[in-house]
Each structure stands twice: as C-alpha cells, then as structure tokens.
Write an enzyme that holds these catalytic residues in place. Sequence first.
Site, short mmCIF file in Angstrom:
data_model
loop_
_atom_site.label_atom_id
_atom_site.label_comp_id
_atom_site.label_asym_id
_atom_site.label_seq_id
_atom_site.Cartn_x
_atom_site.Cartn_y
_atom_site.Cartn_z
N ASP A 1 1.51 7.11 -2.79
CA ASP A 1 2.80 6.97 -3.48
C ASP A 1 2.91 7.95 -4.64
O ASP A 1 3.93 8.60 -4.83
CB ASP A 1 2.95 5.55 -4.07
CG ASP A 1 3.40 4.53 -3.03
OD1 ASP A 1 3.48 4.91 -1.85
OD2 ASP A 1 3.65 3.36 -3.41
N ASP B 1 2.27 -3.05 -1.96
CA ASP B 1 3.19 -2.03 -1.46
C ASP B 1 4.24 -2.63 -0.53
O ASP B 1 3.91 -3.20 0.52
CB ASP B 1 2.38 -0.95 -0.73
CG ASP B 1 3.23 0.21 -0.33
OD1 ASP B 1 3.64 0.96 -1.23
OD2 ASP B 1 3.53 0.37 0.87
N THR C 1 10.04 1.36 -2.30
CA THR C 1 10.32 0.55 -1.11
C THR C 1 10.68 -0.89 -1.48
O THR C 1 11.59 -1.46 -0.87
CB THR C 1 9.10 0.53 -0.17
OG1 THR C 1 7.96 0.12 -0.90
CG2 THR C 1 8.85 1.90 0.41
N THR C 2 9.98 -1.45 -2.47
CA THR C 2 10.29 -2.82 -2.87
C THR C 2 11.69 -2.85 -3.49
O THR C 2 12.51 -3.72 -3.17
CB THR C 2 9.26 -3.34 -3.88
OG1 THR C 2 7.96 -3.04 -3.39
CG2 THR C 2 9.38 -4.82 -4.09
#
Length: 519
Positions: free
Chosen positions: A386, A61, A94-95
């Site tokens: 998520d 994550d 997010t990545t």
Amino acid sequence: MGGQPMFIMSEDSQRTQGRDAQSSNIMAGKAVAESVRTTLGPRGMDKMLVDSSGEVVITNDGATILNEMDIEHPAAQMIVEVADSQEEEVGDGTTTAAVIAGNLLGEAEDLIEQDVHATTIVEGYHEASEIALEAISEQVSEEVVDDEVLKQVAESSMTGKGTGGLTAESLAETVVEAIRHVELEDGVARDNVTVHTQIGASSNATELVPGIVIDEEPAHDGMPGEVEDASLAVLDVELGVRTGEIDAEYSIDSIDQLNTAIDAEESEVRGYAETVAESGADVVFTTEDVDDRVASYLASEGVLVFEGIGDSDAKDIVSATGATRVGALDDLEETDFGQADRISAENYGDDDLAFVEGGAAAETVTVFVRGGTEHVVDELERAIGDALDVVATALASGEVVPGAGATEIAIADKIREEAAGIEGRKQLAVNAFADALDIVPRTLAANTGRDPIDALVDLRSAHDSTGRAGLITSGEEVTIDDPFDYGVIDPADVKREAIESATEAATMIARIDDVIAAE
Ligand code: ADP
Ligand code: MG
C-alpha cells in the site's frame, strides 16, 4: 398466439421486483461495507479470517478482507468490486471506498422511502460526485511533493497496520527510497519494485536490495557464495544426462559394454560442464536440473550455479540483468550474458536466498522484509505494498490532500453549499451524498472511542474557521487540527478514485428494480 401463455423464463428461476428488489440489494451492499468499517484509520481493528480449510489471515486491509469473505450476493459482490478497483487503480483507500459506497446506499434507501425516484437519486449522486471532485482539487496542497511529504504519505497509509516491531518511520524511508529508484522522467515504474518477505529474523531488519531476491540455493556446496562483477547466463537447459536416454541407446550385455556406456555418459556430462565453464559465465541460472557431477565440476571451476529456478524468477533475472534466455547449450554466446555487480547466496534460518544486485539490475529494486512469523510478514507485505502504491501515486501526480477526515469534511461542506442552488427533489439526493461522506470522519472518531456526533460538530466548526480540520491520532492523543501540520496526508488520486468507484457502485445498485436469478 392463440391465447397460449408464453414462458420466457424457466420455471425454476427466482424473480424479485420493485421495492423488494431494491431494498434487498441495498441491504446486502450495506452489510458488506459495514463489515470493514471497524478497520478504518489508525485505530482501526484487525480482522481474523478463517477459511473452510482452517487457513488464517489476520489483516486490516479492506480489499483483502472483502476478498477473503465468501460473498455470493450479487449486489454485495459489487461492493467487493469497488474495493478491488480501488486497489488496482491507486493501491489504497479500499476501506474508505467500500464504507462510502455502503453509506451512499443507506442514504438512497431513506430517499426511496420518501418516494424519491431512483433515477433522481442517481442524477443527484452524479452531480454531487462532480462537486466532490472539484472540492478535492481545492484541497490539494500547494507545497511541493518532496521526500519529506512522500514519507508522510507512506506513513499515513501504514498507520494502524501491523508493522511488527518496525517503526512506520523507517519503513516509510525505505519505501520512498525504493520509489525514487524507479522514478522515470514521465512517471514511476512501480512494477520495478518488488517486495520479498522472509520469515525468521525480527522485523527490524528490512532493507532495500538494488536488484532482485529469489528463493534458491547453489547447486553444490563447493560453489562460491558470492561473485562480484558477474557475467551470468540464464538457461532452459538440463545439465546432465536425461534419465532413460542411456538405456535407450545402449543395450548392455557385457561388462565392457557397461563400461563403454559409463564412459560415454561421463564424457557427455563433462562436455556440458566444460561448455559452460568455457563460455566464460561466472554464474548460471537454469530452469532445469543440473547433474551432481556437472555441479561438482563447475564448483571446482568457481562457477556459481542455481538449478530448477522458477519461470517467473528466470524472467525477473532476464529483465533485471539484460541476459537472454538460452534454450540449447550450443547456442550460448557471450552476448547472451547478463551483468550484475554482485550475486550472492545467503542463508536465512531454514531458507536459502539468492541476491542479484546492481549492474543492469539496478533498474529494479526489492524491499526485503523480515518478520517473526508468517502472519506478521504477510500483513507487513500488504502494508508496504500500500505504501509503495500511495508514494508512487503521489509522486506521479504531485497532488496530495489532508487526511484524517479533513478532505471528506471539506467535500461535504462544498456539496451542501452548492445543493442550495439545485432544484427539486434532486437537491435531497445531493445533500444525502454529503451526509454519506460524513461516515469517514465519524468512523475515524468512533474507532478512537470518541463520540461520532460530537466529533463531527467539532470538525465542522474547525473547518468553518480554518478551512482544514481533521481528527488526528498521534500516539495516545486525538486532536482536531490541520492534518498537514501532523503529516497526515493522502494522495489526491486515492480520494478521487474512492468517490468515483463508490458512486458508480451505489448508483448501479440503486437503479436495479428487478432481480431475475436462474436456479
Ligand atoms: P483505507 O483502506 O481506506 O486506506 P485505512 O485503514 O488505511 O483505510 O485508513 C485510511 C484513513 O486513515 C485515511 O482517511 C487517512 O487519512 C486516515 N489516517 C491515517 N493516519 C492518520 C492519523 N494519524 N490520524 C487520523 N487519521 C489518519
Ligand atoms: Mg490505507
């Protein structure tokens, strides 16, 4: 001022200016983004993070990785903030957001070297991000976002995450059921879904509890393990004699007095027990302690009691059952009771759990996750978190776009098309923005072992002929095709947020040409 030099900064402060400041900031930002790049997508690798005390976190994550890393550089910290705001706003991507921000910085660096002024870059990036948002809207699926689509959204967000022995499919089903449960007329009460993890059993036992789960055991072995149709009280009351009270009240100098004292204490304790029993409550949760004698008496009356519960658990029970917290036993009335269809105490290996289900509690649901080890359970919890977020986001807006890099390919394509009509050096910046977005399909390709350049060329030509092309991973296969046909779907808002937060951070960093640091 008589020619005296004027000092406005302390002698110890450090100052970096101009190109040096720009390039050091850009380098730091890029480095941080680079650190999460290998985790992107279904074939992304995990990272093992070890902190100074030896605590280990294994995760895929982006936000978790960036937060666990001890990042000090202020520009690098801004990339961490990109991931954080992405996590906060939409819960996923997010990545993607961090990697795009890093690449926007890399492109900016090239432009600065070609003497394109930072202001021009910033303007170009903002213009390009507007085009990107239009492109995202054009990619939105015309299909209705039904349970099937929501499951695919959930699964897409979980692929590549360590979901233990559980198939992403069955998890996705649980996640969609949970979000449907908290759907409102005008949105989704995402906060009413909690995840409770339990180490021990194998992870193929994840279920949806219509209510809440807390880590507590009954105050006495003789209490019922299960109460149906429960009227429950939530107290902030100690059910016993406070230590110290006795000594203060009685000075004991004879056996008679001691007996009187014991009698008084006994009757006080019995008083508590009787008051609770007579109130009609079937189940009692108290944040304070319960005397063994009170517990034993209440057990014989068939009342189930949990003592010393945490304040936040008490709040959850109150909001889930409609109970009112009571601070003094004399104030306890039936109207303070909450209702639940079933309250039970269950034992899982070394742990005891209390389940509060149904009744007024039906408004909240708990995804009860089990896994073999702490690391499995922790990563499972993040993956489910998520998935809950993306399903809530997709359901709330009803807008989904193709995943697997297809949306990024389409955005870059539209930006390049429109860049042709933009005058001057700004055109270079707009085009650079498109180039920066290629990082997503390129990374998805690289993480599957494909040549990124070949993959990009193939994706663009497939996009040109069909209008929708992603690099889809299913099992061992990697295919270039329409992601919708394979159920690889992301919420449109996740893409929008990634573009906006990455643009904001990159332009903010690129604009800085003076760094003044106090020692
Ligand atoms: P992020 O932190 O950005 O969400 P992830 O590691 O979750 O990073 O990867 C998300 C990306 O993986 C998205 O672009 C998504 O569309 C893509 N993706 C998900 N499932 C697949 C799949 N089966 N094939 C190809 N890409 C996928
Ligand atoms: Mg994701």
